[in-house]
Scaffold this active site. Structure first.
Site, PDB file in Angstrom:
ATOM      1  CG  ASP A 153      -2.719   0.291   0.477  1.00  0.00           C
ATOM      2  OD1 ASP A 153      -1.732   0.168   1.225  1.00  0.00           O
ATOM      3  OD2 ASP A 153      -3.759  -0.388   0.593  1.00  0.00           O
ATOM      4  CG  ASP A 158      -1.023  -3.857   4.386  1.00  0.00           C
ATOM      5  OD1 ASP A 158      -2.092  -4.331   3.968  1.00  0.00           O
ATOM      6  OD2 ASP A 158      -0.500  -2.830   3.912  1.00  0.00           O
TER       7      ASP A 158
HETATM    8  C1  DX5 Z   1      -0.863  -4.233  -0.651  1.00  0.00           C
HETATM    9  C2  DX5 Z   1      -1.467  -3.141   0.206  1.00  0.00           C
HETATM   10  C3  DX5 Z   1      -2.499  -3.666   1.162  1.00  0.00           C
HETATM   11  C4  DX5 Z   1      -3.674  -4.312   0.504  1.00  0.00           C
HETATM   12  C5  DX5 Z   1      -4.703  -4.793   1.485  1.00  0.00           C
HETATM   13  O1  DX5 Z   1       0.081  -3.675  -1.491  1.00  0.00           O
HETATM   14  O2  DX5 Z   1      -0.479  -2.507   0.951  1.00  0.00           O
HETATM   15  O3  DX5 Z   1      -2.907  -2.637   2.043  1.00  0.00           O
HETATM   16  O4  DX5 Z   1      -4.277  -3.486  -0.426  1.00  0.00           O
HETATM   17  O5  DX5 Z   1      -5.725  -5.356   0.755  1.00  0.00           O
HETATM   18  P1  DX5 Z   1      -6.175  -6.876   0.952  1.00  0.00           P
HETATM   19  O6  DX5 Z   1      -6.718  -6.975   2.314  1.00  0.00           O
HETATM   20  O7  DX5 Z   1      -7.195  -7.032  -0.114  1.00  0.00           O
HETATM   21  O8  DX5 Z   1      -4.963  -7.747   0.747  1.00  0.00           O
HETATM   22 ZN    ZN Z   2      -1.146  -1.217   2.646  1.00  0.00          ZN
END
Ligand code: DX5
Ligand code: ZN
Length: 225
Positions: free
Chosen positions: A33, A178
């Protein structure tokens, strides 16, 4: 169902050990990310570059790079050297359609698959015309910017809409989802038509990565792998 594990919230001090644990639990991808402090408030560029390089050194599991950035080309250049399987950028970050097409081709020139992400408030109609030229559409089920948020329920309908469009037009674009995904909501996400789920906290904060990743993969009666 494929599972892409977000390493955003992996702690730095024992990160390599955590990457090994995620690999051993058979994640399909490592989700990186990248946040630039501009498209979203947080800045994770240095940490994610370091994590991507480290994972590349110790694992053959492909990287899935999610660019939450304004200057898309700059970060394609930065992350293409990690040889990711796919780079996904946000449609909201790009000025016009010509620019979207240019970026799609630019990523492909780097021998990499292409994904386009849509924020919760963006209609999936916005990506229709690009679907034949990309490998994946990433439906954001939280507002991008940080991990550990709650899944936005309206995303289910968005997944269904894009799934139907893909089917009706005989396309092969994969659907990724996501944000806020866990073993409790993954069945509904699968049923709506998702092919890949990204999960961060649900995996990283669980005691047993093998169990959690397996439960996510086997959503809705999928075969145990
Ligand atoms: C949000 C990110 C995601 C997130 C996923 O901005 O793009 O990939 O970190 O993490 P969880 O599963 O904790 O929501
Ligand atoms: Zn992400």
């Amino acid at each position: 169902m494929e599972v892409s594990t977000s390493v955003l919230n992996v702690k730095e001090d024992n990160s390599v050990q955590t990457f090994y644990r995620i690999e051993t639990a058979h994640t399909d991808y490592f989700h990186i990310d990248v946040m630039d402090g501009e498209f979203v408030e947080n800045n994770t560029v240095e940490k994610m570059k370091e994590y991507a390089d480290n994972i590349k050194n110790i694992s053959n599991i492909p990287l899935d790079v999610h660019l939450m950035v304004k200057d898309v080309k700059k970060y394609i250049d930065m992350f293409i050297s990690c040889e990711p399987r796919i780079i996904t950028f946000h449609i909201e970050a790009v000025e016009n359609k010509e620019e979207v097409k240019k970026l799609i081709n630019y990523i492909k020139l780097g021998n990499c698959k292409v994904g386009v992400a849509v924020n919760p408030e963006t209609s999936v109609d916005e990506v229709h015309e690009f679907l034949p030229f990309i490998h994946s559409v990433l439906i954001m089920s939280v507002h991008p910017g940080r991990g550990g948020q709650e899944f936005i329920m309206d995303s289910i309908e968005k997944i269904e809409l894009i799934k139907n469009y893909i089917k009706d037009n005989n396309l092969e674009t994969e659907i990724g989802v996501d944000g806020g995904i866990n073993v409790g909501n993954v069945n509904a996400i699968k049923e709506a038509g998702a092919d890949v789920v990204v999960a961060g906290n649900a995996i990283i904060n669980s005691k047993d990565y093998v169990y959690t990743i397996n439960r996510l993969k086997c959503a809705n009666g999928d075969e145990v792998i």
